[in-house]
Design a protein around this motif. Structure first.
Motif, PDB file in Angstrom:
ATOM      1  N   ILE A 149       0.877  -1.175   0.000  1.00  0.00           N
ATOM      2  CA  ILE A 149       0.000   0.000   0.000  1.00  0.00           C
ATOM      3  C   ILE A 149       0.915   1.226   0.000  1.00  0.00           C
ATOM      4  O   ILE A 149       1.842   1.300   0.812  1.00  0.00           O
ATOM      5  N   LEU A 150       0.644   2.159  -0.923  1.00  0.00           N
ATOM      6  CA  LEU A 150       1.485   3.343  -1.059  1.00  0.00           C
ATOM      7  C   LEU A 150       0.648   4.596  -0.860  1.00  0.00           C
ATOM      8  O   LEU A 150      -0.454   4.698  -1.423  1.00  0.00           O
ATOM      9  N   THR A 151       1.163   5.506  -0.081  1.00  0.00           N
ATOM     10  CA  THR A 151       0.505   6.809   0.046  1.00  0.00           C
ATOM     11  C   THR A 151       1.531   7.852   0.467  1.00  0.00           C
ATOM     12  O   THR A 151       2.548   7.517   1.072  1.00  0.00           O
ATOM     13  N   ASP A 152       1.204   9.111   0.155  1.00  0.00           N
ATOM     14  CA  ASP A 152       2.045  10.223   0.624  1.00  0.00           C
ATOM     15  C   ASP A 152       1.411  10.909   1.826  1.00  0.00           C
ATOM     16  O   ASP A 152       1.961  11.857   2.359  1.00  0.00           O
ATOM     17  N   ASP A 153       0.222  10.444   2.222  1.00  0.00           N
ATOM     18  CA  ASP A 153      -0.559  11.112   3.264  1.00  0.00           C
ATOM     19  C   ASP A 153      -0.214  10.522   4.640  1.00  0.00           C
ATOM     20  O   ASP A 153      -0.456   9.339   4.894  1.00  0.00           O
ATOM     21  N   ASP A 154       0.321  11.368   5.533  1.00  0.00           N
ATOM     22  CA  ASP A 154       0.785  10.872   6.844  1.00  0.00           C
ATOM     23  C   ASP A 154      -0.358  10.324   7.700  1.00  0.00           C
ATOM     24  O   ASP A 154      -0.192   9.314   8.377  1.00  0.00           O
ATOM     25  N   GLU A 155      -1.491  11.006   7.650  1.00  0.00           N
ATOM     26  CA  GLU A 155      -2.626  10.562   8.482  1.00  0.00           C
ATOM     27  C   GLU A 155      -3.124   9.195   8.033  1.00  0.00           C
ATOM     28  O   GLU A 155      -3.389   8.315   8.848  1.00  0.00           O
ATOM     29  N   LEU A 156      -3.241   9.045   6.712  1.00  0.00           N
ATOM     30  CA  LEU A 156      -3.666   7.745   6.177  1.00  0.00           C
ATOM     31  C   LEU A 156      -2.644   6.679   6.516  1.00  0.00           C
ATOM     32  O   LEU A 156      -2.994   5.551   6.871  1.00  0.00           O
TER      33      LEU A 156
END
Ligand code: PLP
Length: 358
Positions: free
Chosen positions: A191-198
């Motif tokens: 799983i990849l994201t740039d969003d810290d909260e997510l």
């Protein structure tokens, strides 16, 4: 026997070197040093701020849906592997199918807005065969209607789009590292994201919702092991060779099949492609069945990727029709394509196909 793909296994000594490390640490799961190392390497390669190595690509989509808090309608593609749709259903959301673009085989952005309702929360689109979705149009629509975007990038490892790893786009992207994939960890995903909260949520959800002895939320077991990370670390440095060989085989199929009337999906400009699959769309389903039977006689097994169109799955009721996807799903075959496939086999497979259609 020649199957649609063949799992690449590295020289045994290379895997053994990692096994020795595991025996030394006696650490086999729960965020061990090899998992941490693989995630760090993937972050570098894919340019994503957060990368979570998961047990497979299906749990990756499910955790993405959970982390985004989706509970209602998700606009999605009918032309993908079944896991794209079943993840939506498993998370008790409703898949709303939008037909595909006849050139790229990815979701058709021009048809998305007419399917948006007050209950639409997200778009879940697959970069099918490693071909980029219409990223710019999808992002524009998502922004206008305040929708989240999940890309099922299960096929996209190694594709670069506009100077960025294709798997780094979207609110969240998910990958599969199943043994059938260009880059694999036997079973696995990310799983990849740039969003810290997510990312904080994903980290918790992947691991039962707890850190140490503290329980913060409901979670699931989406982790993966040191043994799986070890395979990934063995293969990561070989990905460009895998792609280069597939590119050659691609060109050989193109040449050998040029006498027959086929549709081949189009890769949009700005893409450095990963050549993950060799899909061929024949003139009719009858041709597909003829070709499949002729190849089966020689123990060659292409696959009907992707059949059926997912809006036609037996447990889906009341979905809108998606004529392009339904038509392509009946007419498509993915021909064998893998690193160790011999050029002579490409010639032999192509000759059987050409002959069976005269
Ligand atoms: C497009 C797509 N999405 C999701 C998946 C699911 O991945 P996994 O098999 O790792 O659960 C696959 C796997 O084959 C796939 O092709």
């Amino acid at each position: 026997m020649i199957n649609v793909t063949k799992t690449y296994l590295p020289p045994l000594e290379e895997y053994e070197a990692y096994l020795k490390k595991i025996w030394k640490t006696n650490w086999v799961s729960n965020n061990g040093p090899l998992v941490v190392e693989l995630e760090a390497e993937l972050k570098k390669k894919l340019g994503s701020k957060h990368v979570f190595f998961t047990g497979n690509g299906t749990i990756a989509i499910q955790i993405a849906i959970k982390a985004l808090g989706l509970t209602k309608e998700i606009i999605t593609t009918p032309y993908s592997y079944v896991a794209t749709t079943t993840s939506v259903l498993w998370e008790n959301c409703t898949p709303v199918f939008v037909d595909i673009d006849p050139y790229t085989c990815c979701i058709n952005p021009r048809l998305i807005e007419e399917k948006i309702t007050p209950d639409t929360e997200a778009i879940l689109a697959t970069h099918v065969y490693g071909i980029p979705c219409a990223i710019e149009e999808i992002e524009k629509i998502a922004k206008k209607h305040k929708l989240k975007v999940i890309y099922d990038a299960a096929h996209a490892f190694g594709t670069i789009y506009k100077n960025r790893a294709l798997a780094s786009y979207g609110t969240i992207s998910t990958l599969s590292f199943h043994a059938t994939k260009l880059f694999h960890t036997i079973e696995g995903g990310a799983i990849l994201t740039d969003d810290d909260e997510l990312a904080a949520k994903i980290s918790l959800y992947r691991s039962f919702g707890h850190v140490g002895d503290e329980y913060f939320s409901i979670g699931i077991n989406g982790k993966n092991s040191e043994f799986h990370a070890a395979m990934g670390l063995c293969l990561l440095g070989k990905v460009s060779d895998f792609i280069e060989r597939r590119k050659q085989l691609f060109a050989e199929y193109d040449h050998a099949l040029k006498s027959i009337d086929l549709i081949r999906p189009t890769v949009p400009g700005g893409t450095i492609f990963n050549f993950a699959y060799y899909p061929v769309i024949f003139k009719s389903e009858a041709d597909v069945l003829k070709v499949k039977a002729a190849l089966a006689q020689q123990a060659i097994n292409p696959r009907r990727y992707f059949y059926p169109s997912l809006n036609k799955l037996p447990y889906i009721t009341g979905a809108d029709s998606c004529p392009v996807s339904e038509d392509y799903a009946k007419r498509v075959l993915c021909l064998p394509l893998y690193y160790e496939l011999a050029s002579e086999d490409v010639t032999r497979i192509s000759n059987i196909i050409v002959k069976s259609l005269v």
